[in-house]
Scaffold this motif. Structure first.
Motif, PDB file in Angstrom:
ATOM      1  N   TYR A   1       0.802  -1.217   0.000  1.00 26.30           N
ATOM      2  CA  TYR A   1       0.000   0.000   0.000  1.00 26.30           C
ATOM      3  C   TYR A   1       0.844   1.281   0.000  1.00 26.30           C
ATOM      4  CZ  TYR A   1      -4.556  -2.324   0.626  1.00 26.30           C
ATOM      5  OH  TYR A   1      -5.701  -3.054   0.443  1.00 26.30           O
ATOM      6  N   PRO A   2       1.844   1.415   0.871  1.00 29.70           N
ATOM      7  CA  PRO A   2       2.646   2.653   0.825  1.00 29.70           C
ATOM      8  C   PRO A   2       3.369   2.836  -0.497  1.00 29.70           C
ATOM      9  CG  PRO A   2       3.035   1.439   2.876  1.00 29.70           C
ATOM     10  CD  PRO A   2       2.275   0.528   1.982  1.00 29.70           C
ATOM     11  N   ALA A   3       3.900   1.726  -1.050  1.00 31.20           N
ATOM     12  CA  ALA A   3       4.627   1.833  -2.323  1.00 31.20           C
ATOM     13  C   ALA A   3       3.683   2.250  -3.453  1.00 31.20           C
ATOM     14  CB  ALA A   3       5.295   0.495  -2.654  1.00 31.20           C
ATOM     15  N   CYS A   4       2.470   1.696  -3.459  1.00 34.28           N
ATOM     16  CA  CYS A   4       1.499   2.048  -4.504  1.00 34.28           C
ATOM     17  C   CYS A   4       1.064   3.509  -4.397  1.00 34.28           C
ATOM     18  CB  CYS A   4       0.274   1.140  -4.407  1.00 34.28           C
ATOM     19  SG  CYS A   4       0.535  -0.527  -5.037  1.00 34.28           S
ATOM     20  N   LEU A   5       0.771   3.954  -3.177  1.00 31.95           N
ATOM     21  CA  LEU A   5       0.346   5.341  -2.997  1.00 31.95           C
ATOM     22  C   LEU A   5       1.445   6.322  -3.388  1.00 31.95           C
ATOM     23  CD1 LEU A   5      -1.625   5.084   0.371  1.00 31.95           C
ATOM     24  CD2 LEU A   5      -2.563   5.587  -1.881  1.00 31.95           C
TER      25      LEU A   5
ATOM     26  N   LYS B   1      -1.005  14.320 -11.648  1.00 29.83           N
ATOM     27  CA  LYS B   1      -0.703  15.738 -11.786  1.00 29.83           C
ATOM     28  C   LYS B   1      -0.917  16.463 -10.456  1.00 29.83           C
ATOM     29  CE  LYS B   1      -2.121  15.855 -16.639  1.00 29.83           C
ATOM     30  NZ  LYS B   1      -3.094  16.399 -17.640  1.00 29.83           N
ATOM     31  N   PRO B   2       0.053  17.279 -10.041  1.00 31.30           N
ATOM     32  CA  PRO B   2      -0.142  18.064  -8.812  1.00 31.30           C
ATOM     33  C   PRO B   2      -1.364  18.973  -8.934  1.00 31.30           C
ATOM     34  CG  PRO B   2       2.159  18.102  -9.514  1.00 31.30           C
ATOM     35  CD  PRO B   2       1.385  17.463 -10.633  1.00 31.30           C
ATOM     36  N   ARG B   3      -2.038  19.182  -7.813  1.00 32.92           N
ATOM     37  CA  ARG B   3      -3.223  20.031  -7.673  1.00 32.92           C
ATOM     38  C   ARG B   3      -4.491  19.394  -8.256  1.00 32.92           C
ATOM     39  NH1 ARG B   3       0.704  23.866  -8.993  1.00 32.92           N
ATOM     40  NH2 ARG B   3       1.142  25.334  -7.300  1.00 32.92           N
ATOM     41  N   THR B   4      -4.452  18.911  -9.498  1.00 28.69           N
ATOM     42  CA  THR B   4      -5.672  18.427 -10.151  1.00 28.69           C
ATOM     43  C   THR B   4      -5.813  16.899 -10.119  1.00 28.69           C
ATOM     44  OG1 THR B   4      -4.580  18.351 -12.312  1.00 28.69           O
ATOM     45  CG2 THR B   4      -5.730  20.396 -11.699  1.00 28.69           C
ATOM     46  N   GLY B   5      -4.741  16.177  -9.839  1.00 27.80           N
ATOM     47  CA  GLY B   5      -4.811  14.716  -9.838  1.00 27.80           C
ATOM     48  C   GLY B   5      -5.675  14.208  -8.694  1.00 27.80           C
ATOM     49  N   ARG B   6      -6.352  13.079  -8.938  1.00 23.94           N
ATOM     50  CA  ARG B   6      -7.174  12.474  -7.898  1.00 23.94           C
ATOM     51  C   ARG B   6      -7.158  10.960  -8.039  1.00 23.94           C
ATOM     52  NH1 ARG B   6      -9.061  15.046 -12.302  1.00 23.94           N
ATOM     53  NH2 ARG B   6     -11.124  14.455 -13.084  1.00 23.94           N
TER      54      ARG B   6
ATOM     55  N   LYS C   1      -6.998  13.037   1.997  1.00 26.40           N
ATOM     56  CA  LYS C   1      -8.281  12.337   1.892  1.00 26.40           C
ATOM     57  C   LYS C   1      -9.414  13.353   1.828  1.00 26.40           C
ATOM     58  CE  LYS C   1      -9.941  10.204   5.461  1.00 26.40           C
ATOM     59  NZ  LYS C   1     -10.195   9.263   6.565  1.00 26.40           N
ATOM     60  N   SER C   2     -10.239  13.237   0.793  1.00 27.39           N
ATOM     61  CA  SER C   2     -11.317  14.193   0.582  1.00 27.39           C
ATOM     62  C   SER C   2     -12.665  13.657   1.043  1.00 27.39           C
ATOM     63  CB  SER C   2     -11.394  14.576  -0.904  1.00 27.39           C
ATOM     64  OG  SER C   2     -12.503  15.413  -1.157  1.00 27.39           O
TER      65      SER C   2
ATOM     66  N   ALA D   1     -14.368   0.261   2.067  1.00 31.67           N
ATOM     67  CA  ALA D   1     -14.450   1.712   1.924  1.00 31.67           C
ATOM     68  C   ALA D   1     -13.901   2.137   0.572  1.00 31.67           C
ATOM     69  CB  ALA D   1     -13.684   2.411   3.051  1.00 31.67           C
ATOM     70  N   VAL D   2     -14.520   3.183   0.019  1.00 38.00           N
ATOM     71  CA  VAL D   2     -14.021   3.826  -1.191  1.00 38.00           C
ATOM     72  C   VAL D   2     -13.524   5.208  -0.792  1.00 38.00           C
ATOM     73  CG1 VAL D   2     -14.601   4.723  -3.470  1.00 38.00           C
ATOM     74  CG2 VAL D   2     -15.603   2.566  -2.698  1.00 38.00           C
ATOM     75  N   TYR D   3     -12.234   5.444  -1.009  1.00 40.13           N
ATOM     76  CA  TYR D   3     -11.614   6.707  -0.611  1.00 40.13           C
ATOM     77  C   TYR D   3     -11.380   7.582  -1.837  1.00 40.13           C
ATOM     78  CZ  TYR D   3     -10.552   4.300   3.791  1.00 40.13           C
ATOM     79  OH  TYR D   3     -10.639   3.610   4.967  1.00 40.13           O
ATOM     80  N   LEU D   4     -11.784   8.840  -1.725  1.00 45.47           N
ATOM     81  CA  LEU D   4     -11.447   9.836  -2.740  1.00 45.47           C
ATOM     82  C   LEU D   4     -10.266  10.646  -2.224  1.00 45.47           C
ATOM     83  CD1 LEU D   4     -11.900  11.490  -5.322  1.00 45.47           C
ATOM     84  CD2 LEU D   4     -13.589  12.852  -4.047  1.00 45.47           C
ATOM     85  N   LEU D   5      -9.137  10.547  -2.932  1.00 46.01           N
ATOM     86  CA  LEU D   5      -7.921  11.283  -2.564  1.00 46.01           C
ATOM     87  C   LEU D   5      -7.661  12.371  -3.597  1.00 46.01           C
ATOM     88  CD1 LEU D   5      -5.549   8.294  -1.688  1.00 46.01           C
ATOM     89  CD2 LEU D   5      -7.225   9.419  -0.214  1.00 46.01           C
TER      90      LEU D   5
END
Length: 506
Positions: free
Chosen positions: A433-437, A445-450, A474-475, A488-492
């Motif tokens: 998980y840490p490696a994937c994140l 892309k910074p700012r706009t990537g999700r 985490k949004s 859980a489904v996380y929006l980052l």
């Protein structure tokens, strides 16, 4: 011809002259099927009720009511929109509501409570819902006839012009999801939390939700509030499916289905058939909320894209909800770094063709399954349209922790991460998980990537997220039920910080 015009043409061509006369206690039938406005119930992936309601509002212009019982929504539509309802991407099963009781008072005695359910059958307004069921059945029959004629014509080298014109007309009339429902094989639903309980079984489900089926009737002639002479000629086959949740009931689901089904049989003179039924009557009980409905789908609509399954194939409806959660924009590059059988990118390519969808996995068999599923979808389109199709989707084998993509080149990451049960292990997730994140933070892309990530290993995920807090924040979180597992489904959302310490090979 527009989709709405097609639907209107189909429904206007369906004759209701053979409909049976309604009984006196039921409300009068509308003068024309086009004038009917009915309430449709839909089961949706648990947690994505709001997403489904938004889709209904967007595509049908109807406001939805979310049920107290999670995983269901209700909305009203004119019957001419019935084909469009089958094209919804976020719903699993559809049914037309006969009547809904928000506060049904159950008697304390089992016998009295079941007697009230029996007596309820005679008072329900069956006429319009059964006419909607007939229209829905005729849509499926006409689609089946078109498929057979189309298959025969494809076997010939040349097709007469008049036959070709007829095939094109029929193909424009009917919704694709209806065809996929008929074509789908009987596959056990890996995410279903309800269980079909034969009438002779008495055991309750551990989660308090029970489902029982009782059937009656024979063949496919249209039903309704019919005269007894007509029903004796060609009685329908039916079954009753009861879904019950709550602790304040003195009866079990199979007992409610048995007694309610017996009353339906006496009222309509239908026959019981648990497997080869024509009509499925639904009795949904959630505490004091009671909903009686008639099923419009034979199989869940989520079985629409996948022909080559894996051990953890994701529902197409859940994939759609995850994609919609990240709000794809035209020209976005959307990747699934752990695609499995490709459910997410295939759904994305179908619904968001203005984006580019890239699927990948580290297992060669998973990549092969994804490629086969993509190929199968393209063949279906080719058989229907007669042209060589293309979709903005591709697949590749890669290491999700070392992706062959440029830094800051991806707009969205959507993936179903290993739960550590059927795939991988909880122990491996602490490194994965840490490696994937970190890698997702590099390519986005910074700012706009999700990123929209599904996982059941929440403890490991949150710990990993804390390690890459400089890249992701985490949004939003949606709690979902996946095969009985609480996930859980996380929006980052990607932070504005530029990715540094890039690996030498990149």
């Amino acid at each position: 011809m527009s989709g709405v015009d097609d639907a209107t043409g189909v429904l206007s061509g369906v004759s209701l002259d053979d409909a049976c006369k309604p009984l006196g206690e039921n409300k009068e039938a509308s003068t024309s099927p086009k004038d009917l406005v009915v309430t449709i119930g839909a089961t949706v992936p648990t947690g994505f009720e709001v997403t489904a309601a938004d889709e209904v509002q967007e595509k049908l212009g109807s406001t939805s009511r979310i049920s107290k019982d999670r995983g269901k929504i209700y909305f009203e539509i004119p019957v001419t929109n019935l084909p469009q309802v089958h094209k919804l991407r976020s719903v699993d099963n559809l049914f037309v509501v006969v009547q809904k009781f928000n506060d049904f008072q159950f008697q304390e005695s089992k016998e009295e409570a079941l007697k009230d359910l029996e007596d309820l059958v005679k008072t329900l307004p069956w006429t319009d819902p059964l006419e909607v069921w007939k229209l829905n059945t005729n849509l499926k029959k006409r689609k089946t006839k078109w498929k057979k004629s189309n298959g025969q014509s494809n076997a010939k080298k040349e097709t007469p012009e008049d036959a070709r014109g007829e095939e094109e007309a029929l193909s424009s009339e009917l919704p694709d999801p209806v065809a996929s429902v008929l074509e789908s094989a009987e596959v056990q639903d890996p995410e279903s939390t309800n269980e079909t309980v034969p009438l002779e079984e008495e055991d309750d489900q551990s989660d308090g939700k029970e489902e029982v089926e009782e059937s009656n009737g024979e063949n496919q002639h249209e039903s309704g509030d019919c005269e007894k002479q007509d029903m004796k000629d060609e009685p329908l086959k039916f079954r009753v499916t009861c879904n019950r949740a709550g602790d304040n009931h003195s009866f079990k689901s199979n007992e409610a289905a048995r007694d309610f089904g017996g009353a339906v049989q006496d009222f309509f003179q239908w026959k019981a058939d648990m497997t080869n039924f024509d009509v499925e009557v639904l009795l949904n009980i959630h505490n004091n909320e009671v909903v009686v409905g008639i099923a419009l789908t034979e199989e869940s609509l989520h079985r629409r894209n996948i022909t080559h399954f894996g051990p953890t194939t994701l529902r197409s409806t859940l994939a759609y909800g995850m994609l919609r959660f990240c709000d794809p924009q035209p020209a976005d590059i959307i990747i699934d770094p752990m695609c499995g059988t490709g459910a997410i990118p295939i759904e994305g390519a179908a619904e968001w063709p203005n984006c580019y969808h890239l699927a990948g996995d580290n297992h060669s068999l998973a990549v092969k399954r994804t490629a086969n599923n993509i190929s199968s979808i393209l063949k279906q389109i080719q058989n229907k349209e007669g042209t060589c199709p293309s979709k903005p989707i591709d697949c590749i084998q890669w290491d999700s922790c070392n992706l062959p993509l440029r830094t800051g080149s991806v707009d969205v990451v959507v993936t179903d991460m290993p739960f550590g049960k059927r795939i991988g292990s909880k122990k491996k997730n602490w490194d994965l998980y840490p490696a994937c994140l970190m890698e997702m933070g590099r390519i986005c892309k910074p700012r706009t990537g999700r990123a929209v990530l599904l996982t059941q290993d929440r403890k490991c995920f949150l710990k990993a997220l804390s390690k890459v807090g400089h890249l992701w924040r985490k949004s939003h979180t949606i709690w979902v039920n996946v095969g009985g597992l609480h996930a859980a489904v996380y929006l980052l959302k990607r932070s504005a910080e530029l990715f540094e310490n890039i690996r030498p090979q990149w």
